[in-house]
Design an enzyme around this catalytic site. Structure first.
Site, PDB file in Angstrom:
ATOM      1  N   SER A   1       0.816  -1.225   0.000  1.00 41.67           N
ATOM      2  CA  SER A   1       0.000   0.000   0.000  1.00 41.67           C
ATOM      3  C   SER A   1       0.847   1.273   0.000  1.00 41.67           C
ATOM      4  O   SER A   1       0.521   2.223  -0.730  1.00 41.67           O
ATOM      5  CB  SER A   1      -0.964  -0.006   1.187  1.00 41.67           C
ATOM      6  OG  SER A   1      -1.921  -1.001   0.997  1.00 41.67           O
TER       7      SER A   1
ATOM      8  N   THR B   1      -5.504  -3.474   7.612  1.00 39.96           N
ATOM      9  CA  THR B   1      -5.501  -4.850   7.147  1.00 39.96           C
ATOM     10  C   THR B   1      -5.567  -5.738   8.382  1.00 39.96           C
ATOM     11  O   THR B   1      -5.812  -5.250   9.495  1.00 39.96           O
ATOM     12  CB  THR B   1      -4.283  -5.098   6.225  1.00 39.96           C
ATOM     13  OG1 THR B   1      -4.369  -6.420   5.715  1.00 39.96           O
ATOM     14  CG2 THR B   1      -2.945  -4.896   6.911  1.00 39.96           C
TER      15      THR B   1
ATOM     16  N   LYS C   1      -9.621  -5.087  10.765  1.00 37.51           N
ATOM     17  CA  LYS C   1     -10.788  -4.640   9.976  1.00 37.51           C
ATOM     18  C   LYS C   1     -12.098  -4.752  10.751  1.00 37.51           C
ATOM     19  O   LYS C   1     -12.942  -3.861  10.686  1.00 37.51           O
ATOM     20  CB  LYS C   1     -10.884  -5.447   8.678  1.00 37.51           C
ATOM     21  CG  LYS C   1      -9.804  -5.119   7.657  1.00 37.51           C
ATOM     22  CD  LYS C   1     -10.040  -5.898   6.373  1.00 37.51           C
ATOM     23  CE  LYS C   1      -8.960  -5.611   5.356  1.00 37.51           C
ATOM     24  NZ  LYS C   1      -9.162  -6.285   4.082  1.00 37.51           N
TER      25      LYS C   1
ATOM     26  N   ASN D   1     -11.858  -1.098   5.961  1.00 37.42           N
ATOM     27  CA  ASN D   1     -10.467  -1.109   5.499  1.00 37.42           C
ATOM     28  C   ASN D   1      -9.934   0.303   5.253  1.00 37.42           C
ATOM     29  O   ASN D   1      -8.758   0.476   4.938  1.00 37.42           O
ATOM     30  CB  ASN D   1     -10.289  -1.993   4.251  1.00 37.42           C
ATOM     31  CG  ASN D   1     -10.716  -1.308   2.966  1.00 37.42           C
ATOM     32  OD1 ASN D   1     -11.531  -0.381   2.990  1.00 37.42           O
ATOM     33  ND2 ASN D   1     -10.185  -1.746   1.848  1.00 37.42           N
TER      34      ASN D   1
ATOM     35  N   ASP E   1     -12.911  -3.042  -0.458  1.00 33.88           N
ATOM     36  CA  ASP E   1     -12.461  -4.336  -1.003  1.00 33.88           C
ATOM     37  C   ASP E   1     -13.420  -4.882  -2.069  1.00 33.88           C
ATOM     38  O   ASP E   1     -12.992  -5.311  -3.144  1.00 33.88           O
ATOM     39  CB  ASP E   1     -12.319  -5.379   0.116  1.00 33.88           C
ATOM     40  CG  ASP E   1     -11.058  -5.174   0.947  1.00 33.88           C
ATOM     41  OD1 ASP E   1     -10.101  -4.544   0.443  1.00 33.88           O
ATOM     42  OD2 ASP E   1     -11.021  -5.655   2.098  1.00 33.88           O
TER      43      ASP E   1
ATOM     44  N   ALA F   1     -14.038 -18.315   3.461  1.00 36.13           N
ATOM     45  CA  ALA F   1     -15.087 -17.515   4.107  1.00 36.13           C
ATOM     46  C   ALA F   1     -14.455 -16.548   5.101  1.00 36.13           C
ATOM     47  O   ALA F   1     -15.084 -16.139   6.068  1.00 36.13           O
ATOM     48  CB  ALA F   1     -16.099 -18.426   4.808  1.00 36.13           C
ATOM     49  N   GLY F   2     -13.180 -16.184   4.848  1.00 34.21           N
ATOM     50  CA  GLY F   2     -12.497 -15.199   5.694  1.00 34.21           C
ATOM     51  C   GLY F   2     -12.862 -13.791   5.230  1.00 34.21           C
ATOM     52  O   GLY F   2     -13.833 -13.595   4.483  1.00 34.21           O
ATOM     53  N   GLY F   3     -12.075 -12.806   5.661  1.00 32.49           N
ATOM     54  CA  GLY F   3     -12.408 -11.412   5.382  1.00 32.49           C
ATOM     55  C   GLY F   3     -12.546 -11.099   3.900  1.00 32.49           C
ATOM     56  O   GLY F   3     -13.528 -10.470   3.482  1.00 32.49           O
ATOM     57  N   ALA F   4     -11.593 -11.539   3.086  1.00 30.00           N
ATOM     58  CA  ALA F   4     -11.620 -11.203   1.661  1.00 30.00           C
ATOM     59  C   ALA F   4     -12.773 -11.923   0.962  1.00 30.00           C
ATOM     60  O   ALA F   4     -13.512 -11.325   0.169  1.00 30.00           O
ATOM     61  CB  ALA F   4     -10.288 -11.584   1.018  1.00 30.00           C
TER      62      ALA F   4
END
Ligand code: NAP
Length: 303
Positions: free
Chosen positions: A24, A69, A73, A94, A109, A134-137
């Site tokens: 980033s 990150t 979050k 985020n 995201d 099935a995580g954050g992303a």
């Protein structure tokens, strides 16, 4: 990269644990500099239990905003004075803007993911999608797909209860499934798009798929998208490519979520295609600067 600092330069950063690997700062500093905006963007390690302490420190130190990150979050959500629709939908933030009248929480995201698909000529309306993880992303991707008119999204996750909890948010579109070979094959059989949102295949300690036989069940020519951007070609994308499936890595999502975040930080509406090129060039330059220098032919440079 040269960033010109003044006493009035506005401060931004990304917080996380770990965070020093984050791309980033490279992306944001290059884009801010190309836009001739007087900001600097840093990487700021903050431990898991330090979210609230960081918010107080950031306000005192005069930060105008930051990205977050893992693992912050979700922890940021209760501290926000306002949440945008996506941050509310994912219950994850985020991007935070620190304004005089409070803390504004956003999540870019899902929009970044959609823009990446759109750049590749893919429209999600009516699509049947398999999301691995099935995580954050994966959560942001699955909920954005449901919101944007995908016909059906099967969420395959190792911990099936997490897939079930995610799918409960849009039960007409989202369907939970397991991560064993039979479940993956069955889900892949009717897919128009397959998205990997697990950390399997990620450079470092991401682990790896134990078998790729589910790719044989995908209909011919179905695109495979991996949210991972390091390495550029994961084993999943390599194996899918061998079977004739077009592949897409997560770099476009990373860059687009950063562009949307920059728009929140600065209040400008950017020429996104131009900024994408700026970010890609900065990442290429950074990668080249980290390559070992070519060895001098024998005899050269010898005293
Ligand atoms: P996360 O919240 O920790 O979720 C990790 C996911 O991977 C979970 O679904 C987890 O399953 C699954 N997983 C981990 N190890 C596994 C294994 N051995 N077998 C099967 N499943 C396994 O992480 P995240 O933040 O969502 O990130 C996931 C990936 O997306 C990372 O590689 C990250 O780099 C990438 N990402 C990319 C972008 C981008 O802009 N391109 C943005 C965010 C994330 P369980 O639920 O069973 O633990």
């Amino acid at each position: 990269m040269l960033v010109h600092l003044k006493n009035t330069t506005k401060k931004l950063c990304v917080i996380g644990d770990p965070v020093l690997h984050s791309k980033s700062p490279v992306i944001q500093n290059a884009m801010l500099s190309a836009l001739n905006l007087d900001y600097v963007y840093l990487a700021q390690p903050i431990p898991r239990d330090g979210t609230h302490a960081w918010l107080e420190a950031a306000k005192t130190a005069g930060y105008v905003g930051f990205n977050a990150t893992m693992p912050h979050k979700t922890a940021l959500v209760p501290w926000m004075d306002r949440l945008d629709e996506d941050a509310g939908m994912y219950q994850a933030v985020n991007t935070v803007c620190i304004k005089n009248d409070g803390l504004y929480g956003y999540n870019t995201d899902g929009r970044g993911f959609l823009q990446m698909l759109s750049d590749a000529g893919l429209s999600v309306r009516g699509m049947r999608v398999v999301v691995l993880g099935a995580g954050g992303a994966a959560r942001a991707v699955a909920l954005k797909l449901a919101q944007q008119g995908a016909a059906a999204v099967t969420v395959c996750n190792r911990t099936e209860e997490k897939a079930a909890a995610l799918c409960a948010a849009a039960p007409d579109i989202l369907r939970p499934a397991g991560f064993d070979s039979a479940s993956l094959r069955s889900a892949a059989g009717t897919a128009d798009l397959l998205v990997n949102g697990t950390s399997l295949g990620m450079g470092g300690a991401g682990g790896q798929f134990s078998d790729f036989s589910f790719l044989h069940a995908l209909p011919a020519g179905v695109p495979v998208c991996d949210l991972i951007y390091f390495p550029k070609e994961t084993e999943l994308l390599y194996q899918a490519g061998r079977l004739g499936h077009p592949g897409l890595n997560g770099l476009g999502m990373l860059i687009h979520q950063a562009i949307f975040a920059l728009e929140h930080f600065t209040g400008i509406t950017a020429d996104r295609a131009a900024l994408r090129k700026v970010a890609e060039a900065a990442l290429r330059a950074e990668a080249a600067s980290q390559e070992p220098a070519p060895k001098a032919p024998k005899g050269e440079n010898e005293a």
